[in-house]
Design an enzyme around this catalytic site. Structure first.
Site, PDB file in Angstrom:
ATOM      1  N   CYS A 139       0.828  -1.212   0.000  1.00  9.62           N
ATOM      2  CA  CYS A 139       0.000   0.000   0.000  1.00  9.62           C
ATOM      3  C   CYS A 139       0.859   1.258   0.000  1.00  9.62           C
ATOM      4  CB  CYS A 139      -0.917   0.002   1.218  1.00  9.62           C
ATOM      5  SG  CYS A 139      -1.904   1.502   1.339  1.00  9.62           S
ATOM      6  N   CYS A 142      -0.454   4.068   2.165  1.00 11.68           N
ATOM      7  CA  CYS A 142      -0.224   3.937   3.604  1.00 11.68           C
ATOM      8  C   CYS A 142       1.245   4.170   3.941  1.00 11.68           C
ATOM      9  CB  CYS A 142      -0.575   2.538   4.085  1.00 11.68           C
ATOM     10  SG  CYS A 142      -2.018   1.827   3.343  1.00 11.68           S
ATOM     11  N   ASP A 143       2.146   3.635   3.133  1.00 13.23           N
ATOM     12  CA  ASP A 143       3.551   3.556   3.537  1.00 13.23           C
ATOM     13  C   ASP A 143       4.505   4.409   2.701  1.00 13.23           C
ATOM     14  OD1 ASP A 143       2.727   1.714   5.439  1.00 13.23           O
ATOM     15  OD2 ASP A 143       2.968   0.035   4.057  1.00 13.23           O
TER      16      ASP A 143
END
Ligand code: NAP
Length: 333
Positions: A139, A142-143
């Site tokens: 992701c 997200c990261d």
């Protein structure tokens, strides 16, 4: 029937809190059916892992994925759907009423709508698993933040891979797309955007055979899929974007699944068990869009409503006389 803990009865129980689940909840609750939605471990579904959604109609300037999902949730709550984010632990579809278990709690309902979506696939390498969360991710949204001004790679040649690459290019110093073939599967518009992006480079006809690094990722070992030649690409982050598998483990043996585990719908959204309906990525291997999932959630709620109203689903395959056209359902519009 097995019982555990407290049992509560509903007209419709919906499993999954993505666009399909929330839309089904909105329609079922608005049609005055007593409706419970069990959100599972990822309320909001895959859209909570994205930033900007540009192609959901009604948002000319895009909308943030988590914001869109929050709006859908509020809309379902507004019409009286009960929503909890419990994880479903089992189902019993062998008899009516149908039963859904969530820990010690069980719910019975005459209609169940499955909208549990799909989860990211991984390459299946031991080194990938060891370094997951330490430079390996599925992701970018997200990261990606953790790889500011660093070199990263994305594996995959589909829309997801290129969206991840484009997203990462905003903060990473360099993004290499690693794809096993020499042609991409992604849509033309995303390919054009990615190819025009100076930070994105391409490692085509390459597969990742090992993720390198002790505590953190420091590279990937690649193998040319045509020549077999191996090379090392230094990167600090590896984003795996090679597709998804449907979240259907709970339903094996209870519903007809296809060879890849997708729920087979036999008549509109109806599954192999009367009263059980499926919507969204859990049964859709082709479109997998937020808008198509939402549309299917709507259809599943209308189909469940027709079932609850006593419409006969057996043998009605013409489509012309489908119960979803029945006035009982339209009355709530
Ligand atoms: P996908 O279209 O199935 O693409 C998966 C990619 O990963 C393919 O290029 C595939 O290679 C590669 N792959 C699969 N298994 C692999 C493995 N073991 N090792 C290396 N590579 C592997 O999946 P997706 O990109 O997640 O897209 C899924 C669906 O969602 C599609 O319908 C897509 O259009 C849609 N989507 C749309 C948008 C958008 O419209 N904005 C955004 C994201 C996704 P091959 O090409 O060789 O098979």
């Amino acid at each position: 029937m097995t019982t555990r803990g407290t049992s509560t009865s509903y007209d419709v129980v919906i499993l999954g809190a993505g666009p399909a689940g929330y839309t089904a909840a909105l329609y079922a609750a608005r049609a005055a059916f007593r409706t419970r939605l069990l959100g599972g471990y990822q309320p909001g579904g895959q859209l909570t892992l994205t930033t900007e959604v540009e192609n959901y109609p009604g948002f000319a300037h895009g909308v943030l994925g988590p914001e869109l999902m929050e709006q859908m949730r509020e809309q379902a709550l507004h019409f009286g759907a009960e929503i909890v984010d419990d994880q479903v632990s089992g189902v019993e579809f062998g008899q009516q009423p149908l039963t859904v278990f969530a820990g010690e709690q069980s719910y019975t309902a005459r209609a169940v709508i499955i909208a549990t979506g799909a989860s990211a696939l991984w390459l299946g390498l031991a080194s990938e698993e060891r370094l997951r969360g330490h430079g390996v991710s599925s992701c970018a949204t997200c990261d990606g933040f953790f790889f500011r001004n660093q070199a990263v790679a994305v594996v995959g040649g589909g829309d997801t891979a290129l969206e991840e690459a484009l997203h990462l290019s905003r903060s990473a110093s360099k993004v290499t797309v690693i794809h096993r073939r020499d042609t991409l599967r992604a849509s033309a518009i995303l390919q054009a955007r990615a190819r025009a992006n100076p930070k994105i480079s391409w490692a085509l006809e390459q597969e990742v055979i090992e993720v390198l690094g002790d505590q953190l990722v420091d590279g990937v070992r690649l193998r040319n899929t045509r020549t077999g030649l191996e090379s090392v690409l230094p990167v600090q982050g590896l984003f795996v974007a090679i597709g998804h598998r449907p979240n259907t483990e709970l339903f094996a043996g209870q519903l007809t699944l296809d060879l890849d585990g997708y729920i087979v719908t036999q008549q509109h959204t109806a599954t192999s068990v009367p009263g059980v309906f499926a919507a969204g990525d859990v049964s859709d291997r082709r479109y997998r869009q937020a808008i198509t999932a939402a549309g299917e959630g709507c259809k599943a709620a209308l189909d469940a409503g027709a079932f609850l109203s006593g419409e006969d689903w057996s043998g009605n395959v013409s489509g012309e006389q489908h119960p979803s056209t029945a006035p009982t359902i339209r009355a709530a519009d």
